[in-house]
Design a protein around this motif. Structure first.
Motif, mmCIF file in Angstrom:
data_model
loop_
_atom_site.group_PDB
_atom_site.id
_atom_site.type_symbol
_atom_site.label_atom_id
_atom_site.label_comp_id
_atom_site.label_asym_id
_atom_site.label_seq_id
_atom_site.Cartn_x
_atom_site.Cartn_y
_atom_site.Cartn_z
ATOM 1 N N TYR A 97 29.063 66.032 -44.277
ATOM 2 C CA TYR A 97 28.848 66.191 -45.719
ATOM 3 C C TYR A 97 29.965 67.043 -46.303
ATOM 4 O O TYR A 97 30.225 68.153 -45.833
ATOM 5 C CB TYR A 97 27.497 66.850 -45.990
ATOM 6 C CG TYR A 97 27.160 66.993 -47.460
ATOM 7 C CD1 TYR A 97 26.608 65.927 -48.169
ATOM 8 C CD2 TYR A 97 27.396 68.183 -48.141
ATOM 9 C CE1 TYR A 97 26.308 66.043 -49.513
ATOM 10 C CE2 TYR A 97 27.095 68.314 -49.479
ATOM 11 C CZ TYR A 97 26.551 67.242 -50.161
ATOM 12 O OH TYR A 97 26.258 67.362 -51.500
ATOM 13 N N ASN A 98 30.633 66.505 -47.336
ATOM 14 C CA ASN A 98 31.694 67.220 -48.024
ATOM 15 C C ASN A 98 31.095 67.982 -49.201
ATOM 16 O O ASN A 98 30.566 67.388 -50.137
ATOM 17 C CB ASN A 98 32.765 66.240 -48.514
ATOM 18 C CG ASN A 98 34.017 66.932 -49.008
ATOM 19 O OD1 ASN A 98 33.955 67.954 -49.685
ATOM 20 N ND2 ASN A 98 35.172 66.368 -48.680
ATOM 21 N N THR A 101 32.980 67.107 -52.762
ATOM 22 C CA THR A 101 32.809 65.771 -53.352
ATOM 23 C C THR A 101 31.397 65.216 -53.182
ATOM 24 O O THR A 101 31.093 64.163 -53.743
ATOM 25 C CB THR A 101 33.807 64.793 -52.726
ATOM 26 O OG1 THR A 101 33.523 64.668 -51.318
ATOM 27 C CG2 THR A 101 35.232 65.291 -52.898
ATOM 28 N N GLU A 102 30.550 65.900 -52.376
ATOM 29 C CA GLU A 102 29.191 65.433 -52.061
ATOM 30 C C GLU A 102 29.209 64.085 -51.352
ATOM 31 O O GLU A 102 28.251 63.325 -51.419
ATOM 32 C CB GLU A 102 28.324 65.360 -53.321
ATOM 33 C CG GLU A 102 28.137 66.711 -54.008
ATOM 34 C CD GLU A 102 27.199 66.629 -55.208
ATOM 35 O OE1 GLU A 102 26.848 65.497 -55.596
ATOM 36 O OE2 GLU A 102 26.837 67.683 -55.741
ATOM 37 N N GLU A 103 30.297 63.806 -50.673
ATOM 38 C CA GLU A 103 30.426 62.545 -49.935
ATOM 39 C C GLU A 103 29.853 62.693 -48.535
ATOM 40 O O GLU A 103 30.079 63.694 -47.860
ATOM 41 C CB GLU A 103 31.895 62.161 -49.855
ATOM 42 C CG GLU A 103 32.177 60.948 -48.986
ATOM 43 C CD GLU A 103 33.650 60.804 -48.665
ATOM 44 O OE1 GLU A 103 34.232 59.779 -49.047
ATOM 45 O OE2 GLU A 103 34.229 61.722 -48.035
ATOM 46 N N VAL A 104 29.103 61.687 -48.107
ATOM 47 C CA VAL A 104 28.578 61.625 -46.747
ATOM 48 C C VAL A 104 29.376 60.579 -45.980
ATOM 49 O O VAL A 104 29.467 59.424 -46.408
ATOM 50 C CB VAL A 104 27.083 61.273 -46.722
ATOM 51 C CG1 VAL A 104 26.589 61.148 -45.285
ATOM 52 C CG2 VAL A 104 26.271 62.329 -47.465
ATOM 53 N N SER A 105 29.972 60.982 -44.882
ATOM 54 C CA SER A 105 30.746 60.072 -44.055
ATOM 55 C C SER A 105 30.250 60.142 -42.623
ATOM 56 O O SER A 105 29.492 61.045 -42.254
ATOM 57 C CB SER A 105 32.247 60.408 -44.130
ATOM 58 O OG SER A 105 32.470 61.753 -43.765
ATOM 59 N N ARG A 148 33.938 69.926 -43.305
ATOM 60 C CA ARG A 148 32.757 69.145 -43.683
ATOM 61 C C ARG A 148 31.591 69.563 -42.800
ATOM 62 O O ARG A 148 31.736 69.715 -41.588
ATOM 63 C CB ARG A 148 33.026 67.646 -43.543
ATOM 64 C CG ARG A 148 34.219 67.167 -44.359
ATOM 65 C CD ARG A 148 34.428 65.668 -44.175
ATOM 66 N NE ARG A 148 35.673 65.229 -44.777
ATOM 67 C CZ ARG A 148 36.838 65.193 -44.169
ATOM 68 N NH1 ARG A 148 36.917 65.556 -42.889
ATOM 69 N NH2 ARG A 148 37.917 64.791 -44.789
ATOM 70 N N LEU A 198 37.704 55.449 -43.876
ATOM 71 C CA LEU A 198 38.233 56.463 -44.788
ATOM 72 C C LEU A 198 39.523 57.083 -44.267
ATOM 73 O O LEU A 198 40.480 57.260 -45.006
ATOM 74 C CB LEU A 198 37.189 57.550 -45.024
ATOM 75 C CG LEU A 198 35.871 57.083 -45.646
ATOM 76 C CD1 LEU A 198 34.903 58.252 -45.775
ATOM 77 C CD2 LEU A 198 36.111 56.445 -47.011
ATOM 78 N N ARG A 202 36.825 58.686 -39.681
ATOM 79 C CA ARG A 202 35.643 58.710 -40.546
ATOM 80 C C ARG A 202 35.424 57.356 -41.228
ATOM 81 O O ARG A 202 36.373 56.658 -41.587
ATOM 82 C CB ARG A 202 35.759 59.800 -41.601
ATOM 83 C CG ARG A 202 35.703 61.202 -41.066
ATOM 84 C CD ARG A 202 35.606 62.232 -42.184
ATOM 85 N NE ARG A 202 36.657 62.041 -43.165
ATOM 86 C CZ ARG A 202 36.425 61.765 -44.453
ATOM 87 N NH1 ARG A 202 35.192 61.628 -44.901
ATOM 88 N NH2 ARG A 202 37.435 61.614 -45.299
ATOM 89 N N ALA A 204 32.683 55.241 -44.180
ATOM 90 C CA ALA A 204 31.667 55.315 -45.226
ATOM 91 C C ALA A 204 30.886 54.010 -45.231
ATOM 92 O O ALA A 204 31.446 52.929 -45.006
ATOM 93 C CB ALA A 204 32.305 55.557 -46.593
ATOM 94 N N THR A 206 28.609 50.852 -46.690
ATOM 95 C CA THR A 206 28.549 49.988 -47.866
ATOM 96 C C THR A 206 27.201 49.269 -47.870
ATOM 97 O O THR A 206 26.420 49.373 -46.924
ATOM 98 C CB THR A 206 29.695 48.970 -47.857
ATOM 99 O OG1 THR A 206 29.557 48.110 -46.701
ATOM 100 C CG2 THR A 206 31.045 49.669 -47.774
#
Length: 267
Positions: A97-98, A101-105, A148, A198, A202, A204, A206
């Motif tokens: 979790y970043n 950016t609140e991105e989960v990878s 992260r 990514l 990493r 992501a 879809t």
């Protein structure tokens, strides 16, 4: 005549794209948890290319790289003996979790570390008149090498104790970081094809990958997963692309010479 020239030009450009994929695989041959990619070609003849907002673009000639498919098979493991190195035996990914950016990878690279974070105080806490506002609290979390946060099986951050011994110890009285004391989440998708790559390790998810669920893979401590790049196979692909690129350039030169000769016969 123009069609042969443009077909060769497109072929040369697309072979260069394939070489980019191959070179990236070779560059990550020693990157833990890396998943190699393979360039997939599709014909342009009698095919309409879909543009932005679904616009139908004119037909082309030759072939193009339609996607770079990822090979998710495992290529083995290497023991490191480090307590914050982890690998998944079987299917599944670590979740990252970043905070910015609140991105989960998702990744298979389990080379983790401890990092200190400052957690701001709760905004709902009332401060008495004349009193001091609460100060941020300090917590240590399990992270990757870029900060992260690693998620546990419930999707929460993994809080660490910085006083634990972070190197191998044979003394049973040492507070050594052990896997049984951690709840590192293993997550998976029904379909891996179509995951967005990514960076080197990493991914992501879809809509194509389906619902997220807890994976069946087993975590090993003190072990890292090797890159699945087959160096011999990548060199073969490189030679193929180099020869195809050279043939495309010869085809372009020949087409240009023929057209120049025909233009010279006019009049």
């Amino acid at each position: 005549m123009n069609m042969s020239f443009y077909s060769a030009a497109v072929g040369a450009i697309e072979q260069q794209k394939r070489l980019n994929v191959v070179s990236n695989n070779i560059a990550n041959v020693n990157t833990y948890g890396f998943r190699a990619e393979k360039a997939a070609f599709g014909e342009l003849m009698n095919r309409n290319v879909e543009g932005i907002d679904g616009a139908r673009l004119p037909k082309g000639t030759g072939t193009r790289v339609i996607q770079a498919t990822t090979n998710f098979t495992s290529a083995g493991y290497r023991e490191t003996g480090m307590p914050l190195d982890f690998a998944i035996e079987g299917d599944g990914f670590f979740a990252l979790y970043n905070l910015e950016t609140e991105e989960v990878s998702f990744t298979r690279d389990g080379a983790f570390a401890m990092r200190r974070f400052e957690v701001p105080p709760d905004e709902n806490v009332e401060v008495e008149e004349g009193g001091q506002p609460p100060e941020p609290t300090e917590v240590w979390r399990l992270t990757d090498n870029e900060g992260r946060c690693v998620l546990n099986s419930e999707g929460n951050f993994i809080v660490m104790d910085p006083n634990y011994v972070t190197a191998n110890s044979t003394d049973p009285e040492d507070e050594y970081i052990r896997l049984r004391d951690l709840d590192i989440g293993v997550f998976d998708y029904t379909i891996h094809e179509g995951m967005q790559h990514l960076d080197s390790t990493r991914f992501a998810a879809t809509e194509q990958n389906g619902p997220l669920y807890l994976g069946t893979g087993v975590i090993k401590q003190g072990v890292l997963e090797l890159s699945n790049t087959d160096l011999a196979n990548e060199f073969i692909k490189m030679i193929e692309s180099q020869r195809a690129y050279g043939m495309a350039l010869k085809m372009m030169t020949t087409s240009d010479e023929i057209e120049s000769t025909i233009n010279g016969l006019r009049g």
